[in-house]
Design an enzyme around this catalytic site. Sequence first.
Site, PDB file in Angstrom:
ATOM      1  N   TYR A 169      -3.284   0.555  -9.044  1.00  0.00           N
ATOM      2  CA  TYR A 169      -3.103  -0.288  -7.849  1.00  0.00           C
ATOM      3  C   TYR A 169      -3.933   0.254  -6.677  1.00  0.00           C
ATOM      4  CZ  TYR A 169      -0.304  -2.558  -4.121  1.00  0.00           C
ATOM      5  OH  TYR A 169       0.124  -3.284  -3.029  1.00  0.00           O
ATOM      6  N   SER A 172      -3.635  -2.620   1.282  1.00  0.00           N
ATOM      7  CA  SER A 172      -2.354  -1.907   1.204  1.00  0.00           C
ATOM      8  C   SER A 172      -2.539  -0.517   1.793  1.00  0.00           C
ATOM      9  CB  SER A 172      -1.956  -1.788  -0.271  1.00  0.00           C
ATOM     10  OG  SER A 172      -1.070  -0.714  -0.479  1.00  0.00           O
TER      11      SER A 172
HETATM   12  N1  NAD Z   1       5.472  -5.788  -0.685  1.00  0.00           N
HETATM   13  C1  NAD Z   1       4.765  -4.785  -0.166  1.00  0.00           C
HETATM   14  O1  NAD Z   1       5.328  -3.810   0.365  1.00  0.00           O
HETATM   15  C2  NAD Z   1       3.259  -4.802  -0.179  1.00  0.00           C
HETATM   16  C3  NAD Z   1       2.583  -3.852   0.581  1.00  0.00           C
HETATM   17  C4  NAD Z   1       1.193  -3.874   0.603  1.00  0.00           C
HETATM   18  C5  NAD Z   1       0.515  -4.827  -0.111  1.00  0.00           C
HETATM   19  N2  NAD Z   1       1.196  -5.740  -0.857  1.00  0.00           N
HETATM   20  C6  NAD Z   1       0.412  -6.756  -1.546  1.00  0.00           C
HETATM   21  O2  NAD Z   1       0.789  -8.012  -1.077  1.00  0.00           O
HETATM   22  C7  NAD Z   1       0.560  -9.003  -2.084  1.00  0.00           C
HETATM   23  C8  NAD Z   1       1.859  -9.743  -2.346  1.00  0.00           C
HETATM   24  O3  NAD Z   1       2.813  -8.830  -2.845  1.00  0.00           O
HETATM   25  P1  NAD Z   1       4.387  -9.063  -2.803  1.00  0.00           P
HETATM   26  O4  NAD Z   1       5.004  -7.802  -2.378  1.00  0.00           O
HETATM   27  O5  NAD Z   1       4.701 -10.306  -2.085  1.00  0.00           O
HETATM   28  O6  NAD Z   1       4.694  -9.179  -4.372  1.00  0.00           O
HETATM   29  P2  NAD Z   1       5.225 -10.415  -5.241  1.00  0.00           P
HETATM   30  O7  NAD Z   1       5.313  -9.891  -6.623  1.00  0.00           O
HETATM   31  O8  NAD Z   1       6.456 -10.974  -4.633  1.00  0.00           O
HETATM   32  O9  NAD Z   1       4.049 -11.480  -5.116  1.00  0.00           O
HETATM   33  C9  NAD Z   1       2.903 -11.448  -5.899  1.00  0.00           C
HETATM   34  C10 NAD Z   1       2.688 -12.836  -6.499  1.00  0.00           C
HETATM   35  O10 NAD Z   1       1.484 -12.796  -7.273  1.00  0.00           O
HETATM   36  C11 NAD Z   1       1.699 -13.588  -8.429  1.00  0.00           C
HETATM   37  N3  NAD Z   1       0.778 -13.137  -9.476  1.00  0.00           N
HETATM   38  C12 NAD Z   1       0.810 -11.998 -10.210  1.00  0.00           C
HETATM   39  N4  NAD Z   1      -0.213 -11.970 -11.074  1.00  0.00           N
HETATM   40  C13 NAD Z   1      -0.906 -13.123 -10.895  1.00  0.00           C
HETATM   41  C14 NAD Z   1      -2.059 -13.695 -11.506  1.00  0.00           C
HETATM   42  N5  NAD Z   1      -2.713 -13.064 -12.502  1.00  0.00           N
HETATM   43  N6  NAD Z   1      -2.499 -14.884 -11.058  1.00  0.00           N
HETATM   44  C15 NAD Z   1      -1.854 -15.535 -10.058  1.00  0.00           C
HETATM   45  N7  NAD Z   1      -0.752 -15.064  -9.455  1.00  0.00           N
HETATM   46  C16 NAD Z   1      -0.284 -13.866  -9.872  1.00  0.00           C
HETATM   47  C17 NAD Z   1       3.155 -13.366  -8.799  1.00  0.00           C
HETATM   48  O11 NAD Z   1       3.656 -14.425  -9.601  1.00  0.00           O
HETATM   49  C18 NAD Z   1       3.821 -13.255  -7.429  1.00  0.00           C
HETATM   50  O12 NAD Z   1       4.358 -14.504  -6.996  1.00  0.00           O
HETATM   51  C19 NAD Z   1       0.042  -8.230  -3.306  1.00  0.00           C
HETATM   52  O13 NAD Z   1      -1.366  -8.202  -3.269  1.00  0.00           O
HETATM   53  C20 NAD Z   1       0.564  -6.830  -3.060  1.00  0.00           C
HETATM   54  O14 NAD Z   1      -0.216  -5.883  -3.712  1.00  0.00           O
HETATM   55  C21 NAD Z   1       2.564  -5.762  -0.908  1.00  0.00           C
END
Ligand code: NAD
Length: 261
Positions: free
Chosen positions: A164, A151
């Site tokens: 985070y 991230s």
């Molecule tokens: N959306 C953004 O802007 C962004 C930016 C940088 C990084 N990220 C990273 O990308 C990844 C996906 O994020 P997102 O934005 O799609 O969020 P999201 O919440 O839509 O997806 C995360 C998924 O992880 C699952 N999850 C949570 N805890 C869990 C566990 N203990 N075991 C198994 N599954 C679990 C949730 O049910 C969810 O479906 C994450 O690692 C997040 O940190 C997101």
Amino acid sequence: MMNLYLNKLFNLENKVAVVIGGGGHLCSEMARGFAYVGCKVAILDLRLEKAKSVENELRAAGFDNIMSIAIDVAQKQDHLNALDQILSHFGALDILINGAGINGPTPFLELSLEEWYAILDSQLTGTFLGCQVFGGYMVKQSKGSIINISSASAGPPLSKAFTYSVAKAGIKNLTQNLGREWGSQGVRVNALRPGFFPTDWNRKNFITPEREAAILTHTPMARYGVPSELIGAVLWLASDASGFVTGSEVAVDGGFSCMSI
Ligand SMILES: NC(=O)c1ccc[n+]([C@@H]2O[C@H](COP(=O)([O-])OP(=O)(O)OC[C@H]3O[C@@H](n4cnc5c(N)ncnc54)[C@H](O)[C@@H]3O)[C@@H](O)[C@H]2O)c1
């Protein structure tokens, strides 16, 4: 001619891709991307119904080689069970995305140990276990590509995302360390560094109008990303087109990480 050349370079037909966090905003799009290029896809998520809904959508679009599995990424046994199920169902393992995890906006002095561990467990411990269990199998078979999700918070850290940011810095460090460790063993480990792709939860808990202005003025492209914009980098990192790339962190962030003044 050009298509044949591209197809050969990026070919992922019949590869088995495991997408952990595949029910979520970004990783569901990665699961779609893998299906569209001919992979067999295992969608793993804590919330099985979210994984199933992506599976159902892909099945309705004509993709049959899709499976969903419930996993809590903080539990090693869940990873072991999932690996067994995937190997019995698809008979192979080629690609792993470690993309599960949560975040929290709690001010530093108010952070509880419970929240600290919940975020670290779902992000850093989950990525560690994914690499250990699925990566361990890849090392035994001397092939595989792992993509961990870093991230913009991996450093320098973003405000309001203390635990985070620690987790993402750890994921970046683990990625580099495994790139070094497995470089000569046929297994590549890289990180994708998405910029801002707001989920509904992000919009509710993190993004005030002031923060949105700060994000967009710090992003040279002056906009948020959409999940489909991650797919080119994901397919590149998953395929032999990136055969000499390991331990890297690939930013897909509209220029956020290169911006100072
Ligand atoms: N959306 C953004 O802007 C962004 C930016 C940088 C990084 N990220 C990273 O990308 C990844 C996906 O994020 P997102 O934005 O799609 O969020 P999201 O919440 O839509 O997806 C995360 C998924 O992880 C699952 N999850 C949570 N805890 C869990 C566990 N203990 N075991 C198994 N599954 C679990 C949730 O049910 C969810 O479906 C994450 O690692 C997040 O940190 C997101």
